[in-house]
Design a protein around this motif. Structure first.
Motif, PDB file in Angstrom:
ATOM      1  N   UNK A  84       0.818  -1.205   0.000  1.00  0.00           N
ATOM      2  CA  UNK A  84       0.000   0.000   0.000  1.00  0.00           C
ATOM      3  C   UNK A  84       0.855   1.260   0.000  1.00  0.00           C
ATOM      4  N   UNK A  85       1.998   1.232   0.690  1.00  0.00           N
ATOM      5  CA  UNK A  85       2.868   2.410   0.721  1.00  0.00           C
ATOM      6  C   UNK A  85       3.392   2.724  -0.676  1.00  0.00           C
ATOM      7  N   UNK A  86       3.809   1.688  -1.398  1.00  0.00           N
ATOM      8  CA  UNK A  86       4.306   1.895  -2.755  1.00  0.00           C
ATOM      9  C   UNK A  86       3.241   2.479  -3.663  1.00  0.00           C
ATOM     10  N   UNK A  87       2.026   1.984  -3.549  1.00  0.00           N
ATOM     11  CA  UNK A  87       0.921   2.514  -4.359  1.00  0.00           C
ATOM     12  C   UNK A  87       0.639   3.969  -4.001  1.00  0.00           C
ATOM     13  N   UNK A  88       0.624   4.280  -2.700  1.00  0.00           N
ATOM     14  CA  UNK A  88       0.352   5.653  -2.255  1.00  0.00           C
ATOM     15  C   UNK A  88       1.418   6.608  -2.780  1.00  0.00           C
ATOM     16  N   UNK A  89       2.681   6.234  -2.654  1.00  0.00           N
ATOM     17  CA  UNK A  89       3.765   7.101  -3.119  1.00  0.00           C
ATOM     18  C   UNK A  89       3.721   7.269  -4.630  1.00  0.00           C
ATOM     19  N   UNK A  90       3.376   6.219  -5.347  1.00  0.00           N
ATOM     20  CA  UNK A  90       3.261   6.312  -6.803  1.00  0.00           C
ATOM     21  C   UNK A  90       2.154   7.290  -7.192  1.00  0.00           C
ATOM     22  N   UNK A  91       1.001   7.179  -6.513  1.00  0.00           N
ATOM     23  CA  UNK A  91      -0.121   8.081  -6.808  1.00  0.00           C
ATOM     24  C   UNK A  91       0.248   9.531  -6.556  1.00  0.00           C
ATOM     25  N   UNK A 107      -4.154  17.553   0.978  1.00  0.00           N
ATOM     26  CA  UNK A 107      -4.923  16.910   2.055  1.00  0.00           C
ATOM     27  C   UNK A 107      -5.242  15.457   1.700  1.00  0.00           C
ATOM     28  N   UNK A 108      -5.612  15.217   0.450  1.00  0.00           N
ATOM     29  CA  UNK A 108      -5.907  13.847   0.013  1.00  0.00           C
ATOM     30  C   UNK A 108      -4.643  12.994   0.076  1.00  0.00           C
ATOM     31  N   UNK A 109      -3.528  13.561  -0.363  1.00  0.00           N
ATOM     32  CA  UNK A 109      -2.264  12.828  -0.341  1.00  0.00           C
ATOM     33  C   UNK A 109      -1.855  12.509   1.088  1.00  0.00           C
ATOM     34  N   UNK A 110      -2.019  13.487   1.973  1.00  0.00           N
ATOM     35  CA  UNK A 110      -1.670  13.279   3.378  1.00  0.00           C
ATOM     36  C   UNK A 110      -2.522  12.175   3.998  1.00  0.00           C
ATOM     37  N   UNK A 111      -3.823  12.194   3.724  1.00  0.00           N
ATOM     38  CA  UNK A 111      -4.717  11.160   4.249  1.00  0.00           C
ATOM     39  C   UNK A 111      -4.311   9.783   3.726  1.00  0.00           C
ATOM     40  N   UNK A 112      -3.952   9.724   2.449  1.00  0.00           N
ATOM     41  CA  UNK A 112      -3.545   8.456   1.857  1.00  0.00           C
ATOM     42  C   UNK A 112      -2.312   7.896   2.554  1.00  0.00           C
ATOM     43  N   UNK A 113      -1.359   8.782   2.887  1.00  0.00           N
ATOM     44  CA  UNK A 113      -0.155   8.329   3.580  1.00  0.00           C
ATOM     45  C   UNK A 113      -0.454   7.893   5.011  1.00  0.00           C
ATOM     46  N   UNK A 121       5.275  10.714  12.080  1.00  0.00           N
ATOM     47  CA  UNK A 121       6.659  10.987  11.687  1.00  0.00           C
ATOM     48  C   UNK A 121       7.005  10.262  10.390  1.00  0.00           C
ATOM     49  N   UNK A 122       6.570   9.021  10.275  1.00  0.00           N
ATOM     50  CA  UNK A 122       6.836   8.261   9.057  1.00  0.00           C
ATOM     51  C   UNK A 122       6.096   8.862   7.870  1.00  0.00           C
ATOM     52  N   UNK A 123       4.846   9.295   8.104  1.00  0.00           N
ATOM     53  CA  UNK A 123       4.062   9.911   7.034  1.00  0.00           C
ATOM     54  C   UNK A 123       4.720  11.203   6.553  1.00  0.00           C
ATOM     55  N   UNK A 124       5.231  12.013   7.492  1.00  0.00           N
ATOM     56  CA  UNK A 124       5.916  13.255   7.126  1.00  0.00           C
ATOM     57  C   UNK A 124       7.164  12.950   6.301  1.00  0.00           C
ATOM     58  N   UNK A 125       7.924  11.951   6.728  1.00  0.00           N
ATOM     59  CA  UNK A 125       9.137  11.567   5.994  1.00  0.00           C
ATOM     60  C   UNK A 125       8.803  11.139   4.571  1.00  0.00           C
ATOM     61  N   UNK A 126       7.773  10.314   4.409  1.00  0.00           N
ATOM     62  CA  UNK A 126       7.386   9.844   3.086  1.00  0.00           C
ATOM     63  C   UNK A 126       6.843  10.993   2.236  1.00  0.00           C
TER      64      UNK A 126
END
Length: 238
Positions: A84-91, A107-113, A121-126
Motif C-alpha cells: 500500500x505504501x508503494x501505491x500511495x507514493x506512486x499516486x 490533504x488527500x495525499x496526506x490522508x492516503x499516507x 513521523x513516518x508519514x511526514x518523511x514519506x
C-alpha cells in the motif's frame, strides 16, 4: 516496485474506486484535447485486483480516453499483490512531479499516507520524499481541509479563500451562513489580510449586536452594494 506495460480493456478498469485519487480541480476537456491531438504520452498506473484493475494514477487520463470512445489502452501495471505504501507514493508522485499540488490535493495525499503507515513521523518523511512540504502543524491543517464542504474546498482550489480563513469558516457551526460567506469572498476576491479584516468585522458585529452571521450577510445595504454594477470591487470591499 517493478511495473509492466500491457494493453488493458477499459471495461476492466474500476475508476469508481477512489482510494488513490489525488487530483482535484483539473479540467477533463484539457486532458481529452491533449490525448486527441498527440496521444496518451504518460500511461495510467493500474493495480490488478482479481479480474479488474484499480487506478493508482491517471483518473483524468482514463476518463478522457473513455470520452474519446477508446476501448483499450496501454497501462503501466503494478505487480500484484503489492504494498500500500508503494501505491500511495506512486499516486502522489505521479501528480506532484507534474505540477504543484493544491491544498485539497495535499490533504488527500496526506490522508492516503496516514492510512498506510503507523506514525505521523513516518508519514511526514514519506511526504517529503515525494516533494510535499509537510510538518506537524501543516498536518493538522490538512486534516481539517478534508472535513471542509465541497464549496469551501473549491474556494481553496481557485484561490478565492486563503487557508487561514477557510479554517476559520470551517470551524463555524452555521452551514448556511458559511456558504453565504464563501460566496461573498468569491465575489470580492480579497487578499489574505483583507479577508481576515472583513471576517473580523463581521464576527465583531455579530458579537456586539447579538445577531446571527446570516443577519449580517442578509443586511439590505450589503445586498444593495453587492448588486450595484456601478461600484467596482474595491469600493464594494471598502
Amino acid at each position: 516496485m517493478e511495473f509492466s506495460y500491457r494493453p488493458v480493456s477499459l471495461s476492466r478498469v474500476d475508476d469508481g474506486d477512489a482510494t488513490y485519487r489525488i487530483t482535484a480541480g483539473s479540467s477533463l476537456e484539457v486532458i481529452r484535447h491533449s490525448i486527441e491531438q498527440i496521444g496518451l504520452i504518460n500511461p495510467p498506473t493500474l493495480l490488478p485486483c482479481n479480474d479488474r484493475f484499480i487506478v493508482i494514477a491517471g483518473f483524468g487520463r482514463i476518463a478522457a480516453c473513455r470520452a474519446l470512445g477508446w476501448e483499450r489502452l496501454v497501462a503501466r501495471c503494478s505487480p500484484s499483490p503489492t504494498d500500500a505504501i508503494g501505491c500511495a507514493l506512486t499516486a502522489i508522485a505521479d501528480n506532484s512531479t507534474q505540477r504543484p499540488l493544491n491544498l485539497v490535493e495535499m490533504a488527500r495525499a496526506w490522508y492516503l499516507l496516514t492510512r498506510t503507515v503507523d506514525s505521523q513521523e513516518q508519514a511526514i518523511h514519506l511526504a517529503r520524499s515525494v516533494g510535499m512540504t509537510v510538518n506537524k502543524e501543516m498536518a493538522v491543517k490538512l486534516q481539517q481541509v478534508l472535513s471542509m464542504t465541497g464549496p469551501l474546498q473549491h474556494a481553496l482550489i481557485d484561490g478565492s479563500i486563503a487557508l487561514p480563513i477557510a479554517l476559520r469558516l470551517n470551524a463555524l457551526s452555521d452551514g448556511t451562513a458559511v456558504q453565504a460567506l464563501i460566496l461573498l469572498f468569491q465575489d470580492l476576491q480579497l487578499s489574505l489580510n483583507r479577508q481576515r479584516e472583513l471576517l473580523d468585522w463581521i464576527q465583531g458585529i455579530v458579537g456586539r449586536e447579538g445577531i446571527s452571521l446570516q443577519d449580517v450577510i442578509d443586511d439590505a445595504q450589503l445586498a444593495q452594494w453587492r448588486q450595484d454594477a456601478q461600484m467596482d470591487r474595491g469600493q464594494k470591499t471598502q
